[in-house]
Design a protein around this motif. Structure first.
Motif, PDB file in Angstrom:
ATOM      1  N   UNK A 105      46.411  33.204  40.710  1.00  0.00           N
ATOM      2  CA  UNK A 105      47.314  34.454  41.134  1.00  0.00           C
ATOM      3  C   UNK A 105      48.168  35.141  39.974  1.00  0.00           C
ATOM      4  N   UNK A 106      48.956  34.328  38.971  1.00  0.00           N
ATOM      5  CA  UNK A 106      49.603  35.058  38.264  1.00  0.00           C
ATOM      6  C   UNK A 106      48.665  35.715  37.182  1.00  0.00           C
ATOM      7  N   UNK A 107      47.831  35.010  36.704  1.00  0.00           N
ATOM      8  CA  UNK A 107      46.991  35.406  35.690  1.00  0.00           C
ATOM      9  C   UNK A 107      46.152  36.874  35.991  1.00  0.00           C
ATOM     10  N   UNK A 108      45.871  36.804  37.196  1.00  0.00           N
ATOM     11  CA  UNK A 108      45.295  38.007  38.258  1.00  0.00           C
ATOM     12  C   UNK A 108      46.399  39.327  37.951  1.00  0.00           C
ATOM     13  N   UNK A 109      47.428  39.015  38.169  1.00  0.00           N
ATOM     14  CA  UNK A 109      48.426  40.226  38.286  1.00  0.00           C
ATOM     15  C   UNK A 109      48.844  40.578  36.885  1.00  0.00           C
ATOM     16  N   UNK A 121      31.309  33.877  31.832  1.00  0.00           N
ATOM     17  CA  UNK A 121      31.135  33.159  33.212  1.00  0.00           C
ATOM     18  C   UNK A 121      32.375  32.611  33.544  1.00  0.00           C
ATOM     19  N   UNK A 122      33.181  31.834  32.934  1.00  0.00           N
ATOM     20  CA  UNK A 122      34.327  30.939  33.554  1.00  0.00           C
ATOM     21  C   UNK A 122      35.289  31.898  33.803  1.00  0.00           C
ATOM     22  N   UNK A 123      35.374  33.195  33.485  1.00  0.00           N
ATOM     23  CA  UNK A 123      36.644  33.965  33.710  1.00  0.00           C
ATOM     24  C   UNK A 123      36.276  35.024  34.741  1.00  0.00           C
ATOM     25  N   UNK A 124      34.981  35.038  35.330  1.00  0.00           N
ATOM     26  CA  UNK A 124      34.524  36.115  36.032  1.00  0.00           C
ATOM     27  C   UNK A 124      35.551  35.792  37.485  1.00  0.00           C
ATOM     28  N   UNK A 125      35.487  34.690  38.095  1.00  0.00           N
ATOM     29  CA  UNK A 125      36.405  34.626  39.154  1.00  0.00           C
ATOM     30  C   UNK A 125      37.897  35.254  39.333  1.00  0.00           C
ATOM     31  N   UNK A 126      38.222  35.046  37.830  1.00  0.00           N
ATOM     32  CA  UNK A 126      39.769  35.558  37.905  1.00  0.00           C
ATOM     33  C   UNK A 126      39.515  37.151  37.680  1.00  0.00           C
ATOM     34  N   UNK A 127      38.501  37.727  37.114  1.00  0.00           N
ATOM     35  CA  UNK A 127      38.138  39.084  36.992  1.00  0.00           C
ATOM     36  C   UNK A 127      38.165  39.719  38.320  1.00  0.00           C
ATOM     37  N   UNK A 128      37.442  39.002  39.286  1.00  0.00           N
ATOM     38  CA  UNK A 128      37.099  39.459  40.885  1.00  0.00           C
ATOM     39  C   UNK A 128      38.599  39.455  41.459  1.00  0.00           C
ATOM     40  N   UNK A 129      39.247  38.398  41.261  1.00  0.00           N
ATOM     41  CA  UNK A 129      40.520  38.274  41.867  1.00  0.00           C
ATOM     42  C   UNK A 129      41.435  39.510  41.429  1.00  0.00           C
TER      43      UNK A 129
END
Length: 333
Positions: free
Chosen positions: A257-261, A56-64
């Protein structure tokens, strides 16, 4: 007829093993991380609650991270997606809490605003010919300013409708809804790029935009569409974040931003340069998240997260490069 002298030599066991390890490096990384921390922390790590929390807590990062893919596939960068996430989160929460709008209306307005921002980015890059990296960095800073202006520089707190909060906090058969959204979006993105003519054109443009233009592809139009799609996904990430947290912060964009890329490039490393893909990105997000969660439970300092993410990305890129060199050498024999 090909003779024995000209026929390629069969791949050795070591070559096949190396290819297997590189191809499935992300999955092996994920399984290895889970196994190591499960043995080290048997009472807290291999539990359903921990798995649900990580999901759950990493879903936003995954979508980004998925939002970064459309521009990258066409050979461009969109650095504004993190700032669009922050604006979408702030705007959605503010419209519900401050203006009292129904969640559906607030979400529709939020998505429309980010779609317009994606259109602007696409036009500046594709039609005005501006450098995507610098342009989206500039528009991202402007977007952050707009978010800070809207929120007066502070966080947004207040009462939100239970149905809107349940959208980000609910579960289906023990599976957190945010993870379900991630899997659905990843599936749609995978289908789009694998089985549609538009997706294949995006990869062709990313490989060689001039050649794609000479073949009659509407390069500029497709690049604009890619930026709009990325903005839509960034907006969905912001809405999901507002639903999970029940609040908003206009300054969170850079943190994501940086973790997403990093996850996007890590997800593409086993496949090859430029082969950005949805499933690899999602696996990369959760492989890194699983490792970071284990380190945090062991009491590691907060900055270890950066070492772990950066180190994993470097190792993956190095392994992919090594495998490519081995393939070239084997063909040269």
């Amino acid at each position: 007829m090909m003779t024995s002298e000209t026929s390629p030599a069969p791949a050795s066991y070591n070559d096949m093993l190396a290819r297997f390890l590189v191809k499935y490096s992300l999955q092996l990384l994920f399984l290895g991380v889970v196994a190591i921390f499960s043995l080290a922390l048997p009472s807290s790590y291999p539990t359903l609650l921990n798995a649900q929390t990580i999901a759950a807590t990493n879903a936003v990062l995954a979508v980004l991270a998925l939002a970064a893919i459309p521009a990258l596939v066409t050979g461009q960068f969109d650095l504004s997606i993190g700032f669009q996430l922050a604006l979408a989160q702030s705007l959605c929460a503010g419209l519900i809490i401050y203006q009292g709008l129904p969640p559906a209306v607030a979400v529709a307005i939020t998505l429309s605003v980010c779609l317009a921002l994606g259109l602007v980015n696409g036009l500046l890059v594709a039609w005005a010919g501006l450098n995507a990296f610098i342009t989206t960095l500039a528009t991202g800073i402007v977007i952050q300013g707009v978010a800070q202006w809207y929120t007066d520089g502070g966080s947004i707190f207040g009462v939100m409708p239970p149905a809107f909060l349940a959208f980000g906090r609910g579960q289906v058969a023990g599976v957190p809804l945010p993870l379900v959204y991630v899997l659905v979006l990843a599936l749609l993105l995978w289908l789009l790029y694998r089985y549609t003519d538009w997706g294949r054109r995006c990869f062709a443009i990313g490989g060689n935009a001039r050649a794609a233009h000479l073949m009659g592809m509407p390069v500029k139009g497709i690049v604009v569409q890619a930026f709009v799609l990325g903005s839509l996904l960034a907006a969905l990430a912001g809405v999901l974040s507002a639903s999970i947290l029940g609040s908003a912060n206009p300054n969170i964009g850079v943190n994501f931003l940086l973790p997403a890329f990093a996850a996007v490039f890590l997800g593409a490393a086993p496949v090859g340069p430029g082969r950005f893909n949805a499933w690899g990105t999602v696996v990369a997000v959760y492989a890194l998240a699983a490792g970071i969660a284990g380190l945090q439970q062991m009491g590691a300092a907060f900055y270890v997260e950066q070492f772990f993410s950066g180190g994993a990305l470097l190792i993956a890129i190095a392994a992919a490069r090594w495998m490519a060199l081995r393939r070239v050498r084997s063909l040269a024999r």
